[in-house]
Motif scaffolding. Structure first.
Motif, PDB file in Angstrom:
ATOM      1  N   ASP A   1      92.121  41.059 101.395  1.00 53.08           N
ATOM      2  CA  ASP A   1      90.951  41.475 100.632  1.00 53.08           C
ATOM      3  C   ASP A   1      89.695  40.882 101.269  1.00 53.08           C
ATOM      4  O   ASP A   1      89.702  39.719 101.702  1.00 53.08           O
ATOM      5  CB  ASP A   1      91.038  41.039  99.161  1.00 53.08           C
ATOM      6  N   ALA A   2      88.651  41.671 101.281  1.00 50.17           N
ATOM      7  CA  ALA A   2      87.380  41.233 101.861  1.00 50.17           C
ATOM      8  C   ALA A   2      86.866  39.981 101.154  1.00 50.17           C
ATOM      9  O   ALA A   2      86.186  39.154 101.764  1.00 50.17           O
ATOM     10  CB  ALA A   2      86.355  42.360 101.750  1.00 50.17           C
TER      11      ALA A   2
ATOM     12  N   ALA B   1      88.888  44.229 106.618  1.00 53.71           N
ATOM     13  CA  ALA B   1      89.433  45.174 107.602  1.00 53.71           C
ATOM     14  C   ALA B   1      88.247  45.811 108.321  1.00 53.71           C
ATOM     15  O   ALA B   1      87.433  46.491 107.708  1.00 53.71           O
ATOM     16  CB  ALA B   1      90.259  46.240 106.896  1.00 53.71           C
TER      17      ALA B   1
ATOM     18  N   GLY C   1      85.857  56.234  87.401  1.00 54.00           N
ATOM     19  CA  GLY C   1      85.451  55.316  86.326  1.00 54.00           C
ATOM     20  C   GLY C   1      86.574  54.814  85.443  1.00 54.00           C
ATOM     21  O   GLY C   1      86.350  53.936  84.620  1.00 54.00           O
TER      22      GLY C   1
ATOM     23  N   ALA D   1      85.905  46.117  91.206  1.00 48.99           N
ATOM     24  CA  ALA D   1      85.958  46.673  89.847  1.00 48.99           C
ATOM     25  C   ALA D   1      87.180  46.187  89.076  1.00 48.99           C
ATOM     26  O   ALA D   1      87.126  46.021  87.852  1.00 48.99           O
ATOM     27  CB  ALA D   1      85.967  48.201  89.923  1.00 48.99           C
ATOM     28  N   ALA D   2      88.276  45.928  89.791  1.00 51.51           N
ATOM     29  CA  ALA D   2      89.519  45.563  89.097  1.00 51.51           C
ATOM     30  C   ALA D   2      89.383  44.290  88.262  1.00 51.51           C
ATOM     31  O   ALA D   2      90.102  44.123  87.281  1.00 51.51           O
ATOM     32  CB  ALA D   2      90.652  45.414  90.108  1.00 51.51           C
TER      33      ALA D   2
ATOM     34  N   ASN E   1      85.823  45.020  85.041  1.00 49.98           N
ATOM     35  CA  ASN E   1      85.683  46.255  84.255  1.00 49.98           C
ATOM     36  C   ASN E   1      85.710  45.994  82.753  1.00 49.98           C
ATOM     37  O   ASN E   1      85.690  44.854  82.305  1.00 49.98           O
ATOM     38  CB  ASN E   1      86.724  47.292  84.697  1.00 49.98           C
ATOM     39  N   GLY E   2      85.766  47.078  81.982  1.00 51.00           N
ATOM     40  CA  GLY E   2      85.694  46.968  80.526  1.00 51.00           C
ATOM     41  C   GLY E   2      86.980  46.518  79.875  1.00 51.00           C
ATOM     42  O   GLY E   2      87.003  46.187  78.695  1.00 51.00           O
TER      43      GLY E   2
ATOM     44  N   GLY F   1      90.143  53.550  86.308  1.00 56.32           N
ATOM     45  CA  GLY F   1      91.254  53.318  87.237  1.00 56.32           C
ATOM     46  C   GLY F   1      92.265  52.273  86.828  1.00 56.32           C
ATOM     47  O   GLY F   1      93.180  51.990  87.592  1.00 56.32           O
ATOM     48  N   ASN F   2      92.117  51.675  85.638  1.00 55.38           N
ATOM     49  CA  ASN F   2      93.044  50.584  85.312  1.00 55.38           C
ATOM     50  C   ASN F   2      94.494  51.052  85.274  1.00 55.38           C
ATOM     51  O   ASN F   2      95.375  50.394  85.831  1.00 55.38           O
ATOM     52  CB  ASN F   2      92.666  49.940  83.973  1.00 55.38           C
TER      53      ASN F   2
ATOM     54  N   ASP G   1      88.560  51.352  95.657  1.00 53.47           N
ATOM     55  CA  ASP G   1      87.934  52.355  94.787  1.00 53.47           C
ATOM     56  C   ASP G   1      86.476  52.563  95.237  1.00 53.47           C
ATOM     57  O   ASP G   1      86.191  53.450  96.047  1.00 53.47           O
ATOM     58  CB  ASP G   1      88.067  51.892  93.330  1.00 53.47           C
TER      59      ASP G   1
ATOM     60  N   LEU H   1      89.592  48.406  79.193  1.00 56.51           N
ATOM     61  CA  LEU H   1      90.227  49.428  78.358  1.00 56.51           C
ATOM     62  C   LEU H   1      91.400  50.049  79.112  1.00 56.51           C
ATOM     63  O   LEU H   1      91.276  50.384  80.303  1.00 56.51           O
ATOM     64  CB  LEU H   1      89.226  50.541  77.994  1.00 56.51           C
TER      65      LEU H   1
ATOM     66  N   GLY I   1      92.840  44.696  94.528  1.00 53.54           N
ATOM     67  CA  GLY I   1      92.540  44.951  93.115  1.00 53.54           C
ATOM     68  C   GLY I   1      93.821  45.378  92.421  1.00 53.54           C
ATOM     69  O   GLY I   1      94.930  45.248  92.965  1.00 53.54           O
ATOM     70  N   GLY I   2      93.682  45.932  91.214  1.00 51.79           N
ATOM     71  CA  GLY I   2      94.860  46.361  90.460  1.00 51.79           C
ATOM     72  C   GLY I   2      95.704  47.358  91.232  1.00 51.79           C
ATOM     73  O   GLY I   2      96.943  47.328  91.161  1.00 51.79           O
ATOM     74  N   THR I   3      95.062  48.225  91.981  1.00 52.15           N
ATOM     75  CA  THR I   3      95.792  49.259  92.722  1.00 52.15           C
ATOM     76  C   THR I   3      96.592  48.646  93.863  1.00 52.15           C
ATOM     77  O   THR I   3      97.791  48.915  94.009  1.00 52.15           O
ATOM     78  CB  THR I   3      94.792  50.298  93.277  1.00 52.15           C
TER      79      THR I   3
HETATM   80  C1  FAD Z   1      81.786  47.951  84.805  1.00 52.90           C
HETATM   81  C2  FAD Z   1      83.074  48.717  84.946  1.00 52.90           C
HETATM   82  C3  FAD Z   1      83.778  49.066  83.798  1.00 52.90           C
HETATM   83  C4  FAD Z   1      84.984  49.757  83.922  1.00 52.90           C
HETATM   84  N1  FAD Z   1      85.746  49.938  82.807  1.00 52.90           N
HETATM   85  C5  FAD Z   1      86.988  50.472  82.930  1.00 52.90           C
HETATM   86  C6  FAD Z   1      87.857  50.507  81.814  1.00 52.90           C
HETATM   87  O1  FAD Z   1      87.543  49.999  80.729  1.00 52.90           O
HETATM   88  N2  FAD Z   1      89.072  51.122  81.962  1.00 52.90           N
HETATM   89  C7  FAD Z   1      89.481  51.636  83.168  1.00 52.90           C
HETATM   90  O2  FAD Z   1      90.574  52.186  83.259  1.00 52.90           O
HETATM   91  N3  FAD Z   1      88.681  51.553  84.262  1.00 52.90           N
HETATM   92  C8  FAD Z   1      87.470  50.975  84.173  1.00 52.90           C
HETATM   93  N4  FAD Z   1      86.677  50.851  85.284  1.00 52.90           N
HETATM   94  C9  FAD Z   1      87.193  51.352  86.583  1.00 52.90           C
HETATM   95  C10 FAD Z   1      88.241  50.400  87.145  1.00 52.90           C
HETATM   96  O3  FAD Z   1      87.767  49.083  87.078  1.00 52.90           O
HETATM   97  C11 FAD Z   1      88.519  50.739  88.611  1.00 52.90           C
HETATM   98  O4  FAD Z   1      88.769  52.103  88.763  1.00 52.90           O
HETATM   99  C12 FAD Z   1      89.719  49.975  89.108  1.00 52.90           C
HETATM  100  O5  FAD Z   1      89.636  48.628  88.745  1.00 52.90           O
HETATM  101  C13 FAD Z   1      89.825  50.101  90.615  1.00 52.90           C
HETATM  102  O6  FAD Z   1      90.748  49.149  91.094  1.00 52.90           O
HETATM  103  P1  FAD Z   1      91.160  49.175  92.615  1.00 52.90           P
HETATM  104  O7  FAD Z   1      92.117  48.088  92.826  1.00 52.90           O
HETATM  105  O8  FAD Z   1      91.562  50.558  92.974  1.00 52.90           O
HETATM  106  O9  FAD Z   1      89.821  48.974  93.408  1.00 52.90           O
HETATM  107  P2  FAD Z   1      88.807  47.771  93.529  1.00 52.90           P
HETATM  108  O10 FAD Z   1      88.760  46.971  92.312  1.00 52.90           O
HETATM  109  O11 FAD Z   1      87.556  48.407  94.009  1.00 52.90           O
HETATM  110  O12 FAD Z   1      89.454  46.862  94.642  1.00 52.90           O
HETATM  111  C14 FAD Z   1      89.305  47.098  95.988  1.00 52.90           C
HETATM  112  C15 FAD Z   1      89.351  45.770  96.726  1.00 52.90           C
HETATM  113  O13 FAD Z   1      89.253  46.087  98.106  1.00 52.90           O
HETATM  114  C16 FAD Z   1      88.480  45.114  98.732  1.00 52.90           C
HETATM  115  N5  FAD Z   1      87.946  45.719  99.959  1.00 52.90           N
HETATM  116  C17 FAD Z   1      87.032  46.687 100.088  1.00 52.90           C
HETATM  117  N6  FAD Z   1      86.807  46.972 101.372  1.00 52.90           N
HETATM  118  C18 FAD Z   1      87.619  46.163 102.095  1.00 52.90           C
HETATM  119  C19 FAD Z   1      87.832  45.952 103.482  1.00 52.90           C
HETATM  120  N7  FAD Z   1      87.169  46.637 104.420  1.00 52.90           N
HETATM  121  N8  FAD Z   1      88.729  45.021 103.861  1.00 52.90           N
HETATM  122  C20 FAD Z   1      89.415  44.292 102.956  1.00 52.90           C
HETATM  123  N9  FAD Z   1      89.241  44.455 101.619  1.00 52.90           N
HETATM  124  C21 FAD Z   1      88.357  45.365 101.194  1.00 52.90           C
HETATM  125  C22 FAD Z   1      87.434  44.715  97.711  1.00 52.90           C
HETATM  126  O14 FAD Z   1      86.959  43.400  97.946  1.00 52.90           O
HETATM  127  C23 FAD Z   1      88.193  44.845  96.395  1.00 52.90           C
HETATM  128  O15 FAD Z   1      88.704  43.607  95.935  1.00 52.90           O
HETATM  129  C24 FAD Z   1      85.461  50.173  85.206  1.00 52.90           C
HETATM  130  C25 FAD Z   1      84.751  49.830  86.348  1.00 52.90           C
HETATM  131  C26 FAD Z   1      83.573  49.092  86.224  1.00 52.90           C
HETATM  132  C27 FAD Z   1      82.831  48.710  87.471  1.00 52.90           C
END
Ligand code: FAD
Length: 377
Positions: free
Chosen positions: A59-60, A194, A347, A67-68, A71-72, A349-350, A219, A74, A37-39
């Motif tokens: 990535d799974a 993983a 909520g 969520a990445a 999401n919204g 995390g962008n 996340d 923002l 994801g974004g992180t």
């Molecule tokens: C509906 C909605 C609206 C939102 N609106 C906003 C907003 O407007 N602004 C904002 O800042 N934030 C918003 N958020 C929160 C934001 O989207 C998340 O906090 C952020 O995108 C998290 O990114 P990430 O990369 O940390 O995690 P994730 O997007 O959760 O990415 C994790 C990745 O890990 C993978 N994964 C998981 N387990 C495993 C495994 N065992 N092996 C391999 N891969 C795995 C998943 O497939 C996934 O692709 C919103 C979230 C949602 C759901």
């Protein structure tokens, strides 16, 4: 699967993309990042910037499948809490440090992936007199700390305008970044789960990744991967819907209201994306299920029609998991033996997720914690 669950596709998935290939053989790398994801992508980016010899990311599902990419959109500067609440909880220095880091991250995202960000400003709109008084407290605290904020009154209602906030196309940003990381030599794989994570080694169904540093960037459902985090982390479902274009544009900036529980934005083509309602359905929304649910969708539809006055047809309904902590601070830490974990943005995390992903790479590769120090509990 019912009709609403079957619709689980984000509005952002509107362009061509060839899914990542699965990892089918054993590999070695200096850094292994789990979660694209974004992180995770920001983490890989930073690892490459720091000169990591080799990076593997898995990535799974695929890039920004969680969520990445759902999401919204923002991009709001600062920690999860409103400024005055954050100052009370975390202290002024940390709150301002987080604010500065997220603002810088916004500029980085604009620079790295041109065309995906629009600096529109954002609105916090009050739903009640009590919330308006809270907006006033936030205004006073932000002005006292030299942060950009204006009082606002307009068609959306009354509240605050944050002129430096922005919106982006989150899925496009992630895919563009993934492409550029692959061009720089990162090996990225999808459909690769993983199954076990240990110091120096990650096992998937059909391969073993041997890596000096293992950085887990997940996340929602983080507690599934690390049950030792169960006391700190809790997963919730967030839901959204989107409409067909409705012109003219009546919402030039994204809006958060009801203390941030509901939020929406209108895209340049006129379509409206609305999310929220989680607090109204606490009993069902603390869940690891990430399919949209009829009750929240009904609530969103009512808000869309009655509060926003949008009449055009609903084209998308979707949901995804995010993780919350009681403190509102994310988890960014080394669990031991070169395994790092990053997630739980409560909520929003962008920007914070991107900062923490980069911070985790610096911690792993350089032992430097400057980016993550303000988030440490
Ligand atoms: C509906 C909605 C609206 C939102 N609106 C906003 C907003 O407007 N602004 C904002 O800042 N934030 C918003 N958020 C929160 C934001 O989207 C998340 O906090 C952020 O995108 C998290 O990114 P990430 O990369 O940390 O995690 P994730 O997007 O959760 O990415 C994790 C990745 O890990 C993978 N994964 C998981 N387990 C495993 C495994 N065992 N092996 C391999 N891969 C795995 C998943 O497939 C996934 O692709 C919103 C979230 C949602 C759901």
């Amino acid at each position: 699967m019912n009709a609403i669950e079957a619709l689980n596709k984000p509005r952002w998935d509107d362009h061509e993309w060839a899914p990542l290939p699965p990892l089918t053989q054993n590999v070695e790398a200096e850094v292994c990042v789990i979660g694209l994801g974004g992180t995770g992508l920001s983490c890989i980016n930073e690892a490459l910037n720091l000169g990591a010899a080799s990076v593997v990311g898995i990535d799974a599902v695929d890039v920004a499948a969680g969520a990445a990419g759902r999401n919204g959109g923002l991009l709001l500067a600062g920690p999860v809490d409103f400024h005055h609440d954050a100052v009370e909880k975390l202290g002024r220095e940390r709150t301002l440090a987080i604010h500065a880091l997220t603002e810088r991250e916004l500029a980085t995202i604009q620079r790295e992936t041109p065309g995906v960000v629009r600096v529109t400003g954002s609105l916090r709109i009050a739903e009640s007199a009590e919330e308006l008084a809270d907006c006033q407290r936030q205004f006073t605290a932000m002005r006292a700390d030299g942060l950009a904020v204006e009082s606002y009154e307009g068609p959306e209602g009354r509240g605050l305008l944050f002129p430096q906030d922005a919106v982006f196309q989150p899925l496009k940003r992630a895919r563009m970044l993934a492409n550029s990381l692959r061009e720089r030599g990162a090996r990225l794989y999808g459909q690769t789960i993983a199954r076990s994570i240990e110091p120096g080694r990650v096992r998937t169904e059909s391969s073993t990744i041997t890596a000096k540093h293992v950085i887990v960037c997940v996340d929602g459902k983080l507690e599934w991967l690390f049950p030792e985090l169960l006391a700190e982390v809790r997963t919730a479902r967030l839901q959204m819907l989107a409409t067909a274009p409705q012109l003219p544009i009546v919402f030039p900036r994204p809006v958060s209201m009801r203390y941030g529980f509901d939020y929406w934005q209108q895209l340049e083509d006129g379509s409206v994306l609305l999310g929220g309602g989680r607090d109204k359905f606490e009993a069902t929304e603390w869940t690891t299920d990430d399919a949209p649910d009829a009750r929240v969708q009904e609530y969103l539809e009512k808000r869309l029609r009655e509060r926003l006055g949008v009449t055009s047809e609903i084209t998308h309904r979707w949901a995804a998991s995010v993780a919350f902590t009681d403190t509102g601070l994310p988890i960014v830490r080394e669990l031991g033996g070169g395994v790092f974990v990053v997630g739980a943005y409560s909520g929003t995390g962008n920007l914070v997720g991107a900062v923490c992903g980069r911070g985790a790479a610096r911690l792993a590769l350089r032992g430097e914690n400057t980016l993550i120090a303000p988030f440490e509990d």
